[in-house]
Design a protein around this motif. Structure first.
Motif, PDB file in Angstrom:
ATOM      1  N   LEU A 131       0.852  -1.184   0.000  1.00  0.00           N
ATOM      2  CA  LEU A 131       0.000   0.000   0.000  1.00  0.00           C
ATOM      3  C   LEU A 131       0.893   1.241   0.000  1.00  0.00           C
ATOM      4  CD1 LEU A 131      -3.031   0.956   0.306  1.00  0.00           C
ATOM      5  CD2 LEU A 131      -2.528   1.155   2.755  1.00  0.00           C
ATOM      6  N   HIS A 132       0.847   2.004  -1.087  1.00  0.00           N
ATOM      7  CA  HIS A 132       1.613   3.243  -1.172  1.00  0.00           C
ATOM      8  C   HIS A 132       0.839   4.356  -0.462  1.00  0.00           C
ATOM      9  CE1 HIS A 132       4.521   1.661  -4.164  1.00  0.00           C
ATOM     10  NE2 HIS A 132       3.495   0.921  -4.538  1.00  0.00           N
ATOM     11  N   ASN A 138       7.075  13.146   7.973  1.00  0.00           N
ATOM     12  CA  ASN A 138       8.514  12.981   7.712  1.00  0.00           C
ATOM     13  C   ASN A 138       9.174  11.978   8.645  1.00  0.00           C
ATOM     14  OD1 ASN A 138       8.728  14.373  10.125  1.00  0.00           O
ATOM     15  ND2 ASN A 138       9.669  16.214   9.249  1.00  0.00           N
ATOM     16  N   ALA A 139       8.368  11.132   9.294  1.00  0.00           N
ATOM     17  CA  ALA A 139       8.944  10.141  10.205  1.00  0.00           C
ATOM     18  C   ALA A 139       7.985   8.969  10.381  1.00  0.00           C
ATOM     19  CB  ALA A 139       9.257  10.783  11.556  1.00  0.00           C
ATOM     20  N   ILE A 140       8.531   7.841  10.810  1.00  0.00           N
ATOM     21  CA  ILE A 140       7.748   6.675  11.205  1.00  0.00           C
ATOM     22  C   ILE A 140       8.189   6.283  12.602  1.00  0.00           C
ATOM     23  CG2 ILE A 140       7.268   4.238  10.747  1.00  0.00           C
ATOM     24  CD1 ILE A 140       7.677   4.808   7.774  1.00  0.00           C
ATOM     25  N   ASP A 141       7.238   6.283  13.523  1.00  0.00           N
ATOM     26  CA  ASP A 141       7.538   5.995  14.935  1.00  0.00           C
ATOM     27  C   ASP A 141       8.622   6.922  15.478  1.00  0.00           C
ATOM     28  OD1 ASP A 141       5.645   3.962  15.002  1.00  0.00           O
ATOM     29  OD2 ASP A 141       7.078   2.419  14.438  1.00  0.00           O
ATOM     30  N   LEU A 149       6.187  10.356   1.376  1.00  0.00           N
ATOM     31  CA  LEU A 149       5.858   9.039   0.838  1.00  0.00           C
ATOM     32  C   LEU A 149       6.264   7.944   1.814  1.00  0.00           C
ATOM     33  CD1 LEU A 149       7.114   9.409  -2.860  1.00  0.00           C
ATOM     34  CD2 LEU A 149       4.730   9.433  -2.089  1.00  0.00           C
ATOM     35  N   ALA A 150       5.451   6.895   1.857  1.00  0.00           N
ATOM     36  CA  ALA A 150       5.770   5.713   2.666  1.00  0.00           C
ATOM     37  C   ALA A 150       5.100   4.518   2.013  1.00  0.00           C
ATOM     38  CB  ALA A 150       5.288   5.891   4.102  1.00  0.00           C
ATOM     39  N   LEU A 160       6.852   1.261   6.247  1.00  0.00           N
ATOM     40  CA  LEU A 160       8.265   1.505   5.975  1.00  0.00           C
ATOM     41  C   LEU A 160       8.468   2.789   5.175  1.00  0.00           C
ATOM     42  CD1 LEU A 160       9.000  -2.105   4.690  1.00  0.00           C
ATOM     43  CD2 LEU A 160       9.652  -1.227   6.944  1.00  0.00           C
ATOM     44  N   ALA A 161       9.709   3.278   5.194  1.00  0.00           N
ATOM     45  CA  ALA A 161      10.077   4.361   4.295  1.00  0.00           C
ATOM     46  C   ALA A 161       9.879   3.880   2.862  1.00  0.00           C
ATOM     47  CB  ALA A 161      11.537   4.763   4.520  1.00  0.00           C
ATOM     48  N   HIS A 162       9.488   4.781   1.981  1.00  0.00           N
ATOM     49  CA  HIS A 162       9.231   4.373   0.600  1.00  0.00           C
ATOM     50  C   HIS A 162      10.546   4.013  -0.095  1.00  0.00           C
ATOM     51  CE1 HIS A 162       7.676   4.397  -3.495  1.00  0.00           C
ATOM     52  NE2 HIS A 162       6.483   4.289  -2.950  1.00  0.00           N
TER      53      HIS A 162
END
Length: 219
Positions: A131-132, A138-141, A149-150, A160-162
Motif C-alpha cells: 500500500l503506497h 517525515n517520520a515513522i515511529d 511518501l511511505a 516503511l520508508a518508501h
C-alpha cells in the motif's frame, strides 16, 4: 465528502470524507466512512469511532486491497474494539470485511516533526501486496524518513520508508507533501503528485509530478 471507491463485493460504493451523520435526527454515527448500496448509506462494521470522537474524524482517501480488505486514511486518531480489546488507530485504518472489524496497521505509525500528520492518498499494488501512502509526514515511529511518501507491506505487516525515497522543495531541507497517487499495475508505474520540487533519492528537480518504476525502483 472526499473520495469514493467501488467495492469488489456486491457493487457497493465506499464513501469517505468528514461527516458523522446523514441528517440532523439520525442516530447513526458514521465517523466519516460509509457504504452505499444504491439505496441507503450504512456503517462499515461497528464504525471507526464513537460519537464523542466523530467530529475530529477527517478521512481523505480509501483503497481496496482485495475482496475483504479496505484501507482508509486521513488525519485522525481513534480507539476501536478489535474483538478482544480496545486498540488505538492513527491516520490509517484497516477494515477486514470477513471479520467486520477495524484494525490499526500491524507495525508503524506516521509522525511529523513540524506538522499535523495528514495522509492525502493511498494506492494499492495487488501484485506486490503493498500500500503506497502519500501525505504530510517525515517520520515513522519518531524516526526520520524521506518526507511525503511511505509504503505499508501487507506481507510483513509493517509501515516503511518508501523505496523511492521522498519529496522535498528546491531546498532539500524543506519537506515536500504528496497529495495524490495513481498506480498503473500493468505498466508497473506509480504516479505521484503533490507540493514538491525535488525527489530526495536522486535530488532531481521535479515540479509537482513524478513517475516511479516499481520493478526497477527508479524515477
Amino acid at each position: 465528502v472526499g473520495e469514493n471507491q467501488r467495492s469488489s463485493t456486491g457493487g457497493e460504493l465506499l464513501v469517505v470524507g468528514a461527516f458523522d451523520t446523514t441528517f440532523q435526527n439520525s442516530q447513526i454515527t458514521y465517523c466519516s466512512v460509509g457504504k452505499w448500496d444504491g439505496k441507503a448509506l450504512s456503517k462499515l462494521g461497528e464504525g471507526l469511532c464513537n460519537s464523542a470522537l466523530s467530529k475530529g474524524m477527517k478521512i481523505t482517501s480509501a483503497a481496496l486491497a482485495g475482496p475483504h480488505d479496505v484501507y482508509v486514511a486521513g488525519s485522525f486518531s481513534t480507539r476501536v474494539w478489535n474483538g478482544d480489546k480496545f486498540v488505538k488507530i492513527f491516520n490509517i485504518a484497516h477494515y477486514n470485511a470477513a471479520d467486520q472489524v477495524w484494525l490499526p496497521l500491524g507495525v508503524g505509525q506516521l509522525t511529523c516533526s513540524w506538522c499535523i500528520v495528514t495522509v492525502f492518498a493511498l494506492a494499492f499494488d495487488s501484485k506486490k501486496r503493498q500500500l503506497h501512502v502519500a501525505g504530510k509526514f517525515n517520520a515513522i515511529d519518531g524516526r526520520n524518513v524521506p518526507a511525503g511518501l511511505a509504503i505499508y507491506d501487507l506481507n510483513h505487516g509493517r509501515l516503511l520508508a518508501h523505496p523511492g525515497g521522498g519529496v522535498s522543495m528546491k531546498n532539500i531541507a524543506e519537506d515536500g507533501v504528496g497529495t495524490a497517487l495513481q498506480i498503473d499495475e500493468d505498466a508497473g508505474i506509480l504516479y505521484v503528485m503533490g507540493s514538491f520540487e525535488r525527489l530526495t533519492a536522486t535530488r532531481q528537480l521535479c515540479a509537482g509530478m513524478a513517475a516511479y518504476e516499481i520493478g526497477k525502483m527508479r524515477w
